[in-house]
Design a protein around this motif. Structure first.
Motif, PDB file in Angstrom:
ATOM      1  N   PRO A   1       0.832  -1.211   0.000  1.00 60.68           N
ATOM      2  CA  PRO A   1       0.000   0.000   0.000  1.00 60.68           C
ATOM      3  C   PRO A   1       0.867   1.261   0.000  1.00 60.68           C
ATOM      4  CG  PRO A   1      -0.072  -1.119   2.127  1.00 60.68           C
ATOM      5  CD  PRO A   1       0.616  -2.041   1.177  1.00 60.68           C
ATOM      6  N   GLU A   2       0.277   2.336  -0.462  1.00 61.10           N
ATOM      7  CA  GLU A   2       0.964   3.630  -0.535  1.00 61.10           C
ATOM      8  C   GLU A   2       1.589   3.983   0.818  1.00 61.10           C
ATOM      9  OE1 GLU A   2       1.907   6.416  -3.382  1.00 61.10           O
ATOM     10  OE2 GLU A   2       0.321   4.943  -3.649  1.00 61.10           O
ATOM     11  N   GLY A   3       2.815   4.430   0.786  1.00 63.91           N
ATOM     12  CA  GLY A   3       3.427   4.925   2.019  1.00 63.91           C
ATOM     13  C   GLY A   3       4.159   3.859   2.811  1.00 63.91           C
ATOM     14  N   VAL A   4       3.787   2.573   2.621  1.00 61.37           N
ATOM     15  CA  VAL A   4       4.507   1.516   3.328  1.00 61.37           C
ATOM     16  C   VAL A   4       5.788   1.210   2.564  1.00 61.37           C
ATOM     17  CG1 VAL A   4       4.448  -0.876   4.096  1.00 61.37           C
ATOM     18  CG2 VAL A   4       2.392   0.523   4.220  1.00 61.37           C
ATOM     19  N   ASN A   5       6.895   1.301   3.238  1.00 59.92           N
ATOM     20  CA  ASN A   5       8.157   1.116   2.545  1.00 59.92           C
ATOM     21  C   ASN A   5       9.096   0.269   3.390  1.00 59.92           C
ATOM     22  OD1 ASN A   5      10.122   1.328   0.665  1.00 59.92           O
ATOM     23  ND2 ASN A   5      10.845   3.334   1.355  1.00 59.92           N
ATOM     24  N   ILE A   6       9.298  -0.949   2.960  1.00 64.34           N
ATOM     25  CA  ILE A   6      10.234  -1.812   3.665  1.00 64.34           C
ATOM     26  C   ILE A   6      11.579  -1.675   2.973  1.00 64.34           C
ATOM     27  CG2 ILE A   6      10.736  -4.174   4.336  1.00 64.34           C
ATOM     28  CD1 ILE A   6       7.813  -4.773   4.192  1.00 64.34           C
ATOM     29  N   ASP A   7      12.622  -1.505   3.755  1.00 64.61           N
ATOM     30  CA  ASP A   7      13.872  -1.168   3.079  1.00 64.61           C
ATOM     31  C   ASP A   7      14.470  -2.340   2.303  1.00 64.61           C
ATOM     32  OD1 ASP A   7      15.488  -1.344   6.148  1.00 64.61           O
ATOM     33  OD2 ASP A   7      16.066  -2.526   4.400  1.00 64.61           O
ATOM     34  N   LYS A   8      15.364  -1.981   1.419  1.00 71.84           N
ATOM     35  CA  LYS A   8      15.866  -2.897   0.400  1.00 71.84           C
ATOM     36  C   LYS A   8      16.592  -4.098   0.993  1.00 71.84           C
ATOM     37  CE  LYS A   8      18.911  -1.234  -2.532  1.00 71.84           C
ATOM     38  NZ  LYS A   8      19.424  -0.360  -3.612  1.00 71.84           N
ATOM     39  N   VAL A   9      17.441  -3.812   2.003  1.00 68.93           N
ATOM     40  CA  VAL A   9      18.205  -4.911   2.605  1.00 68.93           C
ATOM     41  C   VAL A   9      17.260  -5.923   3.237  1.00 68.93           C
ATOM     42  CG1 VAL A   9      19.898  -5.530   4.357  1.00 68.93           C
ATOM     43  CG2 VAL A   9      20.244  -3.488   2.969  1.00 68.93           C
ATOM     44  N   LEU A  10      16.232  -5.421   3.925  1.00 69.09           N
ATOM     45  CA  LEU A  10      15.286  -6.323   4.572  1.00 69.09           C
ATOM     46  C   LEU A  10      14.563  -7.185   3.536  1.00 69.09           C
ATOM     47  CD1 LEU A  10      13.983  -7.337   7.100  1.00 69.09           C
ATOM     48  CD2 LEU A  10      12.336  -5.466   6.984  1.00 69.09           C
ATOM     49  N   ARG A  11      14.175  -6.550   2.414  1.00 68.14           N
ATOM     50  CA  ARG A  11      13.492  -7.330   1.375  1.00 68.14           C
ATOM     51  C   ARG A  11      14.404  -8.405   0.807  1.00 68.14           C
ATOM     52  NH1 ARG A  11      11.507  -2.071  -0.853  1.00 68.14           N
ATOM     53  NH2 ARG A  11      13.094  -2.414  -2.424  1.00 68.14           N
ATOM     54  N   ALA A  12      15.668  -8.032   0.561  1.00 72.38           N
ATOM     55  CA  ALA A  12      16.616  -9.035   0.059  1.00 72.38           C
ATOM     56  C   ALA A  12      16.817 -10.133   1.098  1.00 72.38           C
ATOM     57  CB  ALA A  12      17.951  -8.375  -0.261  1.00 72.38           C
ATOM     58  N   GLN A  13      16.870  -9.704   2.356  1.00 77.06           N
ATOM     59  CA  GLN A  13      17.053 -10.657   3.446  1.00 77.06           C
ATOM     60  C   GLN A  13      15.921 -11.684   3.466  1.00 77.06           C
ATOM     61  OE1 GLN A  13      19.564 -10.525   6.611  1.00 77.06           O
ATOM     62  NE2 GLN A  13      18.986 -12.459   5.715  1.00 77.06           N
ATOM     63  N   ILE A  14      14.700 -11.200   3.305  1.00 75.77           N
ATOM     64  CA  ILE A  14      13.552 -12.108   3.315  1.00 75.77           C
ATOM     65  C   ILE A  14      13.623 -13.070   2.130  1.00 75.77           C
ATOM     66  CG2 ILE A  14      11.041 -12.225   3.037  1.00 75.77           C
ATOM     67  CD1 ILE A  14      10.933  -9.598   4.685  1.00 75.77           C
ATOM     68  N   ALA A  15      14.002 -12.533   0.970  1.00 72.25           N
ATOM     69  CA  ALA A  15      14.132 -13.404  -0.204  1.00 72.25           C
ATOM     70  C   ALA A  15      15.162 -14.497   0.054  1.00 72.25           C
ATOM     71  CB  ALA A  15      14.524 -12.579  -1.425  1.00 72.25           C
ATOM     72  N   ILE A  16      16.289 -14.123   0.667  1.00 75.77           N
ATOM     73  CA  ILE A  16      17.341 -15.109   0.945  1.00 75.77           C
ATOM     74  C   ILE A  16      16.849 -16.152   1.940  1.00 75.77           C
ATOM     75  CG2 ILE A  16      19.560 -15.397   2.123  1.00 75.77           C
ATOM     76  CD1 ILE A  16      20.494 -12.858   0.729  1.00 75.77           C
TER      77      ILE A  16
END
Lengths: 389, 262
Positions: free
Chosen positions: A246-261
């Motif tokens: 949703p608009e305004g929710v922003n999870i940072d890049k490292v965390l997203r990569a971390q979750i993918a890993i």
């Protein structure tokens, strides 16, 4: 060398009866230590001697050239001009005959810490030490107690505090500026710390007979995640995922990569764990059932301790693979160790010295991976000792 | 045990109103294979039943149905007043009261002997550790291997392992003990030590169902011998009657084979 030697006795004995040779070997081996062994295996015939000498000469030649390149002709530092630019003429001159370690002395902080603010780099340095300390403590069986979880939580909290700052007089450093070895260690440590328990749950779920829905979910998860490359998962995490938020929710890049890993590693580890679960004799499950243990008691006390012990080699294999796979995050622009190394090379003066950078990066990766492999072998021996007949 | 004692034991009446185990028209299939055919049997409190029969006769399957390691498809099984069903709580109750000893011991190889014995009392019975260890040492003394308490199963002989397995089951203070061919995986010289342990247990008044081919054991302790073949109970009676005056041809054939084997 013994590889070549094993081939030679065949032509030598082809004409004669083979029995005396076997006899000779059996007697010769224990008799005279390394010299007798060398005479038998390396200089057994003129042909064997020739191969031994030829390969020996090559090894010596390469060894000498490597030492010359890496140490004798190496350039360890270069002068700087008034504006602080490195003068790499000496390195350029030595190209091909000597290593330019000056690039490492000049750039090691960039490689290790990425774009973290220069004056604050003692903070990631402490973090690296904390990570290594954490690994050492976790490796010691003496510390395999409940308190270890507490040690982990506290250490990780301190690491987070040091990296981010913003309190206790530490300047705030946004995550975009993190880089180098701490990023690699964060991705690897959190990645394995979360994916391992997750993988156990998935493996147990996949073997469930009473909960078909859970089983289906686990099968789907493993097959879907395993079926795509990690790179595509990282892209999804970095590009597609924000579109669905949703608009305004922003999870940072490292965390997203971390979750993918984490998700990716868990799918692989789950299959390794499942292998261990299957290798356990059925009688162990039955004995636990017959004693009236509940499912989780049986799993925690009887099944997992034995199943995980069985799969230590493939587990560590996967761990090591994932430690190195964290370097793939460079394609979505996260400054891990490898990308920091590449950035160091982007300065025009240093552009032609990638070999030196990559050797240093390889040594750092090797140190961590070799430590893991060495430790796992020790652990196997130690855990195996008690139960072996 | 003297002859008169044996006679006295045989004469002991079993109250029919409170059987320890009831099997009532139990049927089981593996796919299309009918492995238990209409098996009905009652085991009274403190009764000792030996089940024998050729391999593949369903005797192990039947005994494993009693604590639901195998699930029967038709009929009723009632153990100690609780009927076996999908109800997990009923199953927990039954497994607490029923101890089992397996052909292949199934000790936990990663735990010491003492830990093998205390695991269930501590986690299932919620007994304090010290108390559980004292209990375990008591049973280890009873099976005559207290000195092995801190070894691992792999360091013990087969006979010792099976005695540990018996002690492990007893630590749960079961009302009923099931033995599934407890001596079949043992070297001949170790069979006696395990049988002696079982005889001692039988004489202490434990309800026992034992699948075995040890006819000497059956004669000595069994109140009743049940002969199974091809998934059904063919004949049952006292050991003397069964072994000396078998009625069916199938039992006669089985006994002659057993005797030839010995």
């Amino acid at each position: 060398m013994s590889g070549t030697a094993q081939i030679d006795p065949v032509p030598a004995t082809a004409g004669a009866t083979p029995a005396p040779v076997i006899e000779e070997r059996r007697h010769a081996a224990p008799a005279g230590g390394p010299w007798a062994w060398a005479r038998l295996n390396l200089f057994g015939s003129w042909w064997s001697t020739a191969v031994t000498l030829g390969l020996g000469a090559l090894i010596v030649l390469w060894g000498v050239r490597l030492v010359e390149w890496a140490f004798i002709n190496a350039v360890w530092s270069v002068p700087y001009n008034a504006s602080g630019q490195p003068q790499t003429a000496a390195c350029q001159e030595a190209r091909g005959v000597g290593a330019c370690w000056a690039i490492i002395t000049d750039k090691y902080r960039l490689i290790l810490f990425g774009r973290y603010p220069y004056e604050e780099q003692w903070r990631p340095a402490i973090c690296i030490a904390l990570f290594i300390g954490l690994y050492v403590v976790s490796a010691m069986r003496r510390f395999w107690r409940r308190e270890l979880v507490l040690i982990w939580l506290v250490t990780l909290a301190v690491i987070g505090l040091l990296m981010w700052g913003g309190v206790l007089g530490l300047a705030f450093v946004p995550q975009d500026s993190w880089g180098g070895l701490p990023i690699t260690l964060i991705l690897a440590t959190f990645g394995l710390a979360f994916s391992f328990p997750l993988s156990i749950l998935v493996a147990l779920g996949r073997r469930s007979t009473k909960l078909p829905a859970v089983k289906l979910l686990c099968v789907l998860y493993v097959e879907l995640i395993r079926g795509v490359p990690l790179i595509s998962l990282l892209f999804m995490a970095s590009v597609m995922f924000p579109l669905f938020m949703p608009e305004g929710v922003n999870i940072d890049k490292v965390l997203r990569a971390q979750i993918a890993i984490i998700l990716f590693a868990a799918a692989y580890l789950a299959e390794v764990v499942r292998g261990g679960l299957q290798a356990l004799p059925k009688g162990q499950y039955e004995a636990a059932d017959a004693l009236g243990l509940t499912y989780w008691q049986k799993t925690g006390k009887i099944v997992l301790p034995q199943a995980l012990r069985l799969v230590i080699p493939p587990l560590v294999n996967t761990f090591i693979g994932f430690f190195k796979d964290t370097s793939l995050v460079l394609i979505i622009g996260i400054f891990d160790l490898l990308l920091s190394g590449k950035i160091a090379l982007s300065e025009p003066a240093w552009q032609s010295f990638s070999t030196e950078i990559y050797i240093v990066l390889a040594v750092i990766y090797f140190a961590f991976c070799f430590a893991m492999s060495k430790y796992s072998r020790g652990l196997e021996r130690e855990l195996g000792r008690a139960t072996r007949r | 045990m003297s002859q008169s004692q044996t006679a006295e034991r045989r004469a002991r009446p079993f109250p029919p109103e409170a059987p320890a185990i009831v099997l009532d028209h139990v049927n089981k299939w593996y796919g299309t294979m009918h492995v238990l055919r209409d098996v009905s049997m009652n085991v009274a409190q403190k009764e000792r039943v030996v089940v024998c029969g050729p391999s593949g006769s369903g005797k192990s399957t039947m005994i494993r149905c009693i604590n639901r390691l195998e699930i029967h498809q038709e009929g009723r099984i009632v153990v100690d007043g609780t009927e076996l069903s999908d109800d997990l709580r009923a199953l927990d109750t039954i497994r607490r009261e029923v101890g089992m000893v397996f052909q292949s011991f199934n000790l936990f190889p990663h735990l010491t002997i003492l830990q093998n014995l205390t695991l269930a009392p501590i986690w299932v019975r919620k007994m304090p550790k010290a108390e559980a260890e004292e209990l375990a040492m008591n049973y280890l003394r009873r099976v005559k291997i207290p000195e092995q308490a801190n070894k691992y199963p792999g360091q013990l002989s087969g006979g010792q392992q099976q005695r540990v397995a018996i002690a492990r089951a007893l630590c749960m203070k079961p009302k009923i003990m099931l033995f599934d061919e407890p001596t079949s995986a043992l070297d001949p010289e170790m069979i006696k030590e395990v049988l002696d342990t079982m005889i001692e247990l039988a004489e202490s008044g434990m309800t026992m169902v034992c699948v075995t081919h040890e006819m000497g054991f059956a004669r000595r302790v069994a109140d009743r011998v049940v002969f199974m073949d091809r998934g059904e109970i063919v004949e049952s009676g006292t050991p003397e009657r069964m072994f000396e005056h078998p009625e069916t041809d199938r039992l006669k054939g089985f006994l002659s084979q057993i005797l030839r084997g010995h």
